[in-house]
Each structure stands twice: as structure tokens, then as C-alpha cells.
Design a protein around this motif. Structure first.
Motif, PDB file in Angstrom:
ATOM      1  N   ALA A 204      -0.241  -1.542   3.674  1.00 45.52           N
ATOM      2  CA  ALA A 204      -0.578  -1.089   2.331  1.00 45.52           C
ATOM      3  C   ALA A 204      -1.838  -0.229   2.347  1.00 45.52           C
ATOM      4  N   GLN A 205      -2.791  -0.594   3.189  1.00 46.70           N
ATOM      5  CA  GLN A 205      -4.050   0.153   3.196  1.00 46.70           C
ATOM      6  C   GLN A 205      -3.877   1.551   3.769  1.00 46.70           C
TER       7      GLN A 205
ATOM      8  N   HIS B  99       1.388   2.544  -2.841  1.00 42.91           N
ATOM      9  CA  HIS B  99       0.247   1.646  -3.091  1.00 42.91           C
ATOM     10  C   HIS B  99      -0.974   2.390  -3.628  1.00 42.91           C
TER      11      HIS B  99
ATOM     12  N   VAL C 188       3.398   3.965  -6.960  1.00 36.40           N
ATOM     13  CA  VAL C 188       3.594   2.531  -6.698  1.00 36.40           C
ATOM     14  C   VAL C 188       4.094   2.325  -5.267  1.00 36.40           C
TER      15      VAL C 188
ATOM     16  N   ALA D 149      -2.179   3.539   1.086  1.00 36.40           N
ATOM     17  CA  ALA D 149      -3.034   3.788  -0.076  1.00 36.40           C
ATOM     18  C   ALA D 149      -4.023   4.905   0.204  1.00 36.40           C
TER      19      ALA D 149
END
Lengths: 220, 186, 260
Positions: A43-44, A120, A117, A47
Motif C-alpha cells: 500500500a505504501q 491507496h 482508491v 500510495a
């Protein structure tokens, strides 16, 4: 009245041929799937590049639709119909841009949060994302009319269109993706958005004239 | 050319018929605007009173016949009622096809739809590039009829045609383009 | 003033442009060669070493003049594009289309020498700093003008008018692009590496070859552009009488033949 007639006709044509509307969105979904597959699904990681990816996808998915703004009308002869109706060419170009924005720009803008979304994108960024695309999608459509008018009777002009349009859109990308990036860092995006607004005003004044000039040369 | 006249441009392929007609229509001269009509080179005046119909018909395929004509009327800033549009379609032999998409029409019907714009817009000058192509006998007769009527009402028609004896009988001017002398518009 | 105006009008007509500029080709080429030789020898052997960069800084004698030319030529492309589009001047079309490939080459040289310089200086061939990024975008603009021109190969005059339009649009956008790119690097990379260094070049012995090379590239550009513009005019005007006269005349006078 002429403006309304042309916009209404174009929206109707796109509405009947729904692929015009959903193709850019499907394209975005397809490409965004490639990122976790190629980059890893952390996710990081995602993102971190989310602002750029969301923005570039909005840009690219619009780009694939630009070629046909004038091309369809040129090929079936309806370009002659409204050009010879006495309608001023910049107004015609502006109407085409408006219709394109309504049928492509708005869906792309509204779909961007979905891509956000999936990538992320942090929560605080969605407002600015929508705002930045609200300012930028009209620029895409306006510059798109210029590019489309330039390549109107070239076969397979899509690649050339990209070469012509991309350098012009690079400031828009810098300001737009930059605005979203600032919000992910917790900063204000006002400066970026104002510069984007400036680009939009400039495109609004100059693009219809440029598109009209290109159409004139091409119909000669 | 005077009011109420018909000019037929004939000539072999590649002799420049279409080029000449396009130049007259204003398409080719949009940029330079060096045409003189009623002593004025103002293009908009000419556009207001002429209608050009080329090889490309200008119908939008996924709009109905009615919608096509409605758009043409609106973009020309001619106000017409929907019953007037239906009447025009009926005259063009397209009664009952109002809500048919232009794509679903036959080639001849598409041509009729394009020609029906002439009846809708009531312009003085008609510039028609090969208007008889794709029309059946009935269609050709209908076209003669509306051209004749238009001329008798003081309108003027310039058209190109290959092999239409009847239209030549009607014509006031015959312009024959010969092959080596291409028409250079300048 | 009147004579200048007359000269300008004469340059606007293809036959006299061809006739007048034919006399310029050779001197320009000779000047370009002399200045290049002098500039390179002076720059590579006589200019002092840089106290930080050693000998590797010497690439600026190619890199910087090429970078100047890449922008200078785009300005010429834009201005001749305006003249070609507004007044439909055939000579302006020829000058524009002749300049574009030369500009693209200079832009490419700038990028390549920049990369070669970057390796010893920054330890990497490519850095997305403002100068290199905007230079790359400039290359895209050149490619766009060339692309639209070659796409309309069946009608060179229409192609030239559309290419002129693209060049004008590029000219309007170039400042915006450059501004945005510089602004972008100032935000994202606080410490962008500057090729010229903060101090700049102050030593006359370093400046001299740089200026000589800048002149050499100008002469080369004029020579090359005129050659290309002439052949562009010969090609687009091939049906005209003056072309026949010019070409048959040239065969008699062999001194001119080699330049085409």
C-alpha cells in the motif's frame, strides 16, 4: 443557438455510441491493474506514486479519445455542413470542445477517485484531485480540438497527435499532479491550482482560435 | 450567373469538377476569402445564401433522419417546426423513416436525406456535386422536379453531372472542363 | 532604410532569394570551419583547466553553443512560422522547414553532450533537472513540427502551413513549459545540479573559445539552413521557369553545383 445545437448533437452521438464514454474508463482500469502487478502491491509503495498515476491515467485515457473530435465529422461530411452554415470556426471548435468535455472530461474526472482508491491515495487528497481535474479536463478537451483539427485528414494520426499535444500538456501535468502531491504531504495546493486555472484561461482563449486556423488550412 | 438559372458542369474524371465546386462553396477559400459575391468579398453573406452538397453526404449515422435535419436547421439558424421537418422528409420520400437512424438507410435514401436539406434551408444557390449518383429512377425524377421548381422560383443551381441528358436539356449554362486544363483556383 | 526594405522584399521572392543566398553559402561554410577549428583548438588545448572539474568541463565548448542554438533556432522557426502562416511567404516556409531539422540536431547534441558531461560530474547520465527536461521537451516540439510536415507529404504547401501553425503554438507554449519545468524542479529537488556552476565562467581564456564556438555554430546554421531552404524551394517550385534557369545555369557555372 448554434453552439447549443452542435453540443447537443455531439452529446447525443456519443450517448448513442456508448463506447466513446466508457472506453477511457476501461482503459484506466486496465492500466491501473498493471501497477501493483509490476510494482508490488504494498500500500505504501502505491500510495507514494498515486498522485502521479491517477493524473497520468486521466491524461492518457483522454488522449486516446482526442483524435476523433473532428475526424468523424470530417469523414462523414458533417464538418462541411456546420462550417458552411456560416458558424464561426472558433465557436465551432469551442462547441466541439464543450461536447467532448461533457462526454469524456466529466466521466474521467468522476472516475479518478476510483483509481485513487485502487492506488491507496490518502483520504485528504480527493477534494483537490477532483478540483484539479475539474480545471484540467477542459484544457485536455480544448487542446484536443487543436490536435484533432491538425490531423483531421491524416490516417493513423493518433501517434502524431500525442507528439503534438503532450509537450503542451506537460505544464498541466506538473501543476495538476503537483497539487495532489502537495495534499498528500499535508501542504496547501492553492498555488498549484491557481496556476492550473491560469492554464485553463489561456487554453480557453487561444485553443479555439488555433483549432479554427487548423481546420481552415485542412479544408482548403 | 443570373437568378433562376441552372449551370451544369461536365467533364471527365480528374478534370477538376469537384475542385471548382468546392471553391465556389467557400470550403477551399475559407482561409483567403477572396470571392466576390454581390460586390462583397464577405464570405458569410455568400454562406448565408448558398448550400453545398458534396460527395460526403454529411449525415450523422447514429442520429435519426429527423435529428439530422433538426441539427442542420439549428446550426443554420433557421427556425423550423417539427411538422415542417416531417413535411420535408415526406417530400423527399422518407415518410415513416423519421426515427430511423441514418446508418440504417439504403445508399439512395441517405442521398435523399442529404438532398432534403436543400428543401429545409431554402437557400438561393444550390451547389451539388454529382447529385444523381445513387438515386433510383424515381429519385432522379424527384430531383429534377425540385431543381426545376427551385429555378422557377428564382433560385440558381450549379451541379456536376456525368451522363444526365435530361439535366442538360434543362440547363442554361454548360461548362465543360477538359482534361489537360485543370481548374486552378487562385 | 529604403534599400533595406527593398532588400527584404527581394529576399521574399523565391528566385531572388535563391540568387542572393547562393553567394553566401561558401563564405558561411568557410567561416564556420575556421571558427570551429579555432574554437576547438583553443578550447581543448589552450583554455585553462577548471579548478573543480578538471578537463571534463571542456565539453561546454560544444554543449553550451549547441544549447544556445537549439533555442535560437526554435525562435527562428517560430518567427518564420508566423510569416509563413500569416503572409503565406514561400521563402518563410522554406526557412522554417530548413531550420527545424538543424534545430532538432542541435537539441540532440545538447542532450547527448549533457549526458556525457553528467556521468563524470553527477555520476549519472541522466538527471531530471530543469534544463535537461525542458531541452527534452524542446526536442518533442521539433519532432512535432517535422511530424506534421511529413504526414502531409502529398501537399507540401498545406503541410508547411500546418507545420507553421504547430511551430507558432509551440512558440507560445515554450515559455510556459520552461517556467513550469523550472518551478517543478525548484519544488521537488531543492538542490538541482547546475552545469555551469554558481560562479559561471569568468576567465577570458575560457570565455573566448566559448564565444568563438557560438559564432561557429551560427555560421554553420546559416550555411546549412540556406542549403536546405534552397533545395526546399527548388523542390516545391520545380514547375517554375526560374528553377530550370537556375539549374541549367548552374551546370555551366560549376562553382555553385557542389553546394546543392
Amino acid at each position: 443557438m448554434r453552439f447549443g445545437a452542435l453540443v447537443k448533437r455531439d452529446v447525443l452521438v456519443s450517448w448513442r455510441k456508448k463506447s466513446n464514454i466508457y472506453q477511457p474508463l476501461v482503459f484506466q482500469l486496465l492500466i491501473v491493474t498493471m501497477f501493483p502487478l509490476g510494482l508490488g502491491a504494498g500500500a505504501q509503495t502505491l500510495a507514494k506514486i498515486a498522485p502521479a498515476v491517477v493524473w497520468i491515467l486521466a491524461l492518457l485515457s483522454t488522449l486516446i479519445t482526442l483524435e476523433n473530435i473532428f475526424k468523424d465529422d470530417y469523414e462523414d461530411g458533417s464538418l462541411d455542413v456546420y462550417v458552411l452554415s456560416g458558424m464561426s470556426l472558433p465557436l465551432a471548435a469551442f462547441s466541439k470542445a464543450t461536447a467532448h468535455w461533457l462526454t469524456t472530461g466529466i466521466p474521467v474526472m468522476l472516475f479518478a477517485p476510483v483509481i485513487g482508491v485502487l492506488m491507496h491515495l490518502p483520504e485528504q487528497s480527493y477534494g483537490v484531485l477532483l478540483l484539479s481535474l475539474l480545471l484540467a479536463t477542459p484544457i485536455f478537451s480544448l487542446l484536443g480540438t487543436v490536435g484533432s483539427a491538425l490531423i483531421v485528414n491524416i490516417k493513423n494520426g493518433g501517434m502524431l497527435l500525442s507528439v503534438l499535444i503532450m509537450p503542451l500538456l506537460s505544464p498541466v501535468l506538473i501543476f495538476g499532479a503537483g497539487a495532489v502531491l502537495e495534499t498528500t504531504l499535508g501542504n496547501s495546493a492553492l498555488g498549484h491550482l491557481l496556476l492550473l486555472l491560469g492554464c485553463a484561461v489561456l487554453a480557453l482563449t487561444l485553443a479555439p482560435l488555433a483549432a479554427a486556423a487548423a481546420i481552415k488550412v485542412n479544408l482548403e | 450567373m443570373d437568378a433562376g438559372q441552372l449551370a451544369v458542369i461536365a467533364g471527365p474524371n480528374g478534370s477538376g469538377k469537384t475542385t471548382l465546386l468546392q471553391a465556389l462553396s467557400g470550403l477551399s477559400l475559407l482561409a483567403s476569402g477572396s470571392r466576390i459575391y454581390q460586390g462583397s468579398s464577405e464570405l458569410s453573406l455568400w454562406l448565408k445564401e448558398s448550400h453545398y452538397l458534396g460527395h460526403k453526404l454529411g449525415n450523422k449515422g447514429n442520429l435519426s433522419c429527423f435529428e439530422n435535419l433538426q441539427f442542420v436547421a439549428q446550426v443554420n439558424e433557421t427556425s423550423v417546426t417539427s411538422s415542417a421537418i416531417s413535411a420535408v422528409l415526406e417530400k423527399a420520400g422518407l415518410a415513416g423513416y423519421e426515427y430511423q437512424h441514418a446508418n440504417d438507410l439504403s445508399a439512395g435514401q441517405k442521398k435523399r436525406l442529404a438532398l432534403s436539406r436543400l428543401l429545409l434551408l431554402n437557400k438561393i444557390y444550390w451547389l451539388l456535386d454529382e447529385p444523381f449518383v445513387n438515386l433510383d429512377y424515381a429519385g432522379c425524377d424527384w430531383l429534377y422536379e425540385i431543381i426545376e421548381k427551385h429555378i422557377s422560383q428564382g433560385g440558381s443551381v450549379i451541379l456536376t453531372a456525368h451522363d444526365q441528358k435530361k439535366i442538360h436539356e434543362l440547363a442554361h449554362h454548360h461548362i465543360t472542363l477538359e482534361f489537360p486544363e485543370e481548374v486552378h483556383e487562385s | 532604410m529604403n534599400r533595406l526594405l527593398k532588400f527584404y522584399h527581394e529576399l521574399g521572392s523565391p528566385p531572388s532569394f535563391y540568387r542572393i543566398t547562393s553567394h553566401w553559402l561558401k563564405p558561411m561554410l568557410i567561416l564556420a570551419i575556421i571558427f570551429t577549428l579555432y574554437g576547438l583548438i583553443d578550447g581543448l588545448f589552450f583554455a585553462p583547466e577548471d579548478y573543480q572539474q578538471g578537463d571534463s568541463y571542456r565539453i561546454i565548448f560544444v554543449h553550451v553553443p549547441a544549447a544556445w542554438m537549439s533555442m535560437f533556432i526554435y525562435a527562428i522557426v517560430g518567427i518564420s512560422g508566423i510569416m509563413a502562416f500569416v503572409w503565406r511567404m514561400k521563402v518563410a516556409e522554406a526557412v522554417m522547414m530548413a531550420s527545424v531539422p538543424i534545430g532538432a540536431i542541435f537539441t540532440t547534441i545538447t542532450l547527448l553532450t549533457g549526458m556525457l558531461w553528467g556521468k563524470p560530474m553527477w555520476g549519472t547520465y541522466w538527471d531530471w533537472d530543469a534544463r535537461m527536461t525542458s531541452e527534452l521537451i524542446l526536442l518533442f516540439l521539433y519532432i512535432g513540427v517535422m511530424g506534421i510536415y511529413s504526414a502531409y507529404d502529398e501537399d507540401p504547401r498545406k503541410a508547411a502551413r500546418l507545420a507553421a501553425l504547430v511551430a507558432i503554438i509551440g512558440l507560445i507554449n515554450l515559455p510556459i513549459i520552461r517556467y513550469s519545468v523550472y518551478w517543478w524542479t525548484s519544488i521537488h529537488q531543492g538542490s538541482s545540479v547546475s552545469l555551469m556552476g554558481e560562479s559561471g565562467i569568468k576567465d577570458w581564456a575560457m570565455l573566448r573559445p566559448l564565444l568563438v564556438m557560438a559564432l561557429a555554430t551560427k555560421f554553420y546554421y546559416i550555411h546549412s539552413m540556406l542549403c536546405r531552404a534552397q533545395s526546399h524551394l527548388l523542390k516545391t517550385e520545380q514547375d517554375k521557369n526560374w528553377v530550370k534557369l537556375a539549374l541549367t545555369g548552374e551546370r555551366k557555372d560549376k562553382t555553385q553545383g557542389g553546394n546543392l
